[in-house]
Design a protein around this motif. Sequence first.
Motif, PDB file in Angstrom:
ATOM      1  N   ASP A 145       0.869  -1.173   0.000  1.00 42.69           N
ATOM      2  CA  ASP A 145       0.000   0.000   0.000  1.00 42.69           C
ATOM      3  C   ASP A 145       0.916   1.237   0.000  1.00 42.69           C
ATOM      4  O   ASP A 145       1.873   1.307   0.785  1.00 42.69           O
ATOM      5  N   SER A 146       0.627   2.212  -0.869  1.00 42.03           N
ATOM      6  CA  SER A 146       1.604   3.291  -1.091  1.00 42.03           C
ATOM      7  C   SER A 146       1.897   4.075   0.190  1.00 42.03           C
ATOM      8  O   SER A 146       3.054   4.428   0.459  1.00 42.03           O
ATOM      9  N   GLU A 216      -6.855   1.821   6.022  1.00 42.28           N
ATOM     10  CA  GLU A 216      -5.415   2.103   6.081  1.00 42.28           C
ATOM     11  C   GLU A 216      -4.991   2.613   7.471  1.00 42.28           C
ATOM     12  O   GLU A 216      -3.863   2.395   7.899  1.00 42.28           O
TER      13      GLU A 216
HETATM   14 MG    MG Z   1      -3.243   3.254  -0.162  1.00 40.56          MG
END
Ligand code: MG
Length: 378
Positions: A145-146, A216
């Motif tokens: 996940d960035s 997140e």
């Molecule tokens: Mg993300």
Amino acid sequence: MKTVSILGSTGSIGTQALEVAKMHKISVRALAAHSNAELLCAQAREFVAEYVCIFDENKAKDVRDNLFGSKIKVLTGDEGLSQIANLDVDVMLNSIVGIAGLVPTLEGISHGTDIALANKETLVTGGSIVMSEAKKKGVKILPVDSEHSAIFQCLRGNDSRQVSKILLTASGGPFFGYTKEKLKSVTKEQALRHPNWSMGSKITIDSATLMNKGLEFIEAMRLFDLQPGQIEIIVHRESVLHSAVEYNDGSVIGQMGAPDMKIPIQYALLYPERLPCPAKRLSLTDYGTLTFAKPDLETFDCLSSCIQAAKQGGIMPTVVNGANEEAVKLFLADKIKFYQIGEFVKGALEAFENRSVNSVSDILRADKEARLYVRDNA
Ligand code: MG
Ligand code: NAD
């Protein structure tokens, strides 16, 4: 040369991971997908995989026919996924969507394989078990996940005990600035159009409801062992600063880059190497200005419900996740309206009594109940 397996190879992350694998001549031992038989077979042939798993048993014959005459072994169902997760590889990329990714992640860990983890639902639902098993086994969880890749990168070379908080950035999605009233008339086509990223349909809807940022938030707590009060969500429309870490002395270290998932995918697959990546370079002068704002927790029920669930712990993160997975499915099938996704997630949080989580079956039971809650009320 590294050897990898890719679970969810036909999806948005999976196909980009294969681009990275091709560029760096990473050896691909096994591939798994849900039901896209044709693409899975084409990938298996191109990368000369040893194994493929098509989860949907109704598609297994198509895959066997397609691969007839090759040496590629065809597996199917939960059993097949489990076999793939137990192969010897350097890194297993889990880019399955949804809680279906949880058990394969745990199997990969118990086999002693480092996990490149895109499947955030794994950590939202089973985070405490996953992280403690990984620690026991000495296995690395490499975030894809960035935002989490950014935090992971900003922590390198520093002492994580000296972190005061993290700044988790959010694009704000296509409905940034909308009121609750305005969300009532949103269409599926609008919700599927993300301003900065091209992704699978479930996460695209999650980005529009801000559920994605809520997931997140929980993912970050589990990965980096943080308290809810140590995470600040910041809306950053340009998706250039992928997240940042604030240390005790007030210094903030951030990670920037073009909004292209191939960068965090490659970082996880090649960790700790940094090699050229098939992604666009960031030009800050093309942007000129970067903007930052507070999230609207009043309008976006999914985000506030996830933060609430994160504080409560126990089964609650699984409950909001399960309710969301079911509601998104109904929304994509035109059975409910966009704004109802938030209502179901919030409703589930209020309807369920919390319980502690001691095993995977506790998680799977809570997931089932949350889905049932949505189906019964839709
Ligand atoms: Mg993300
Ligand atoms: P996607 O819908 O494009 O792809 C999902 C993949 O999972 C497909 O290959 C599908 O066949 C496979 N799959 C689904 N159920 C399966 C099962 N039971 N067994 C085997 N394979 C199964 O989704 P995506 O956008 O690639 O996202 C994948 C995961 O990565 C999600 O958890 C998402 O939240 C996360 N993620 C995605 C992005 C992105 O840019 N796409 C960014 C960050 C995190």
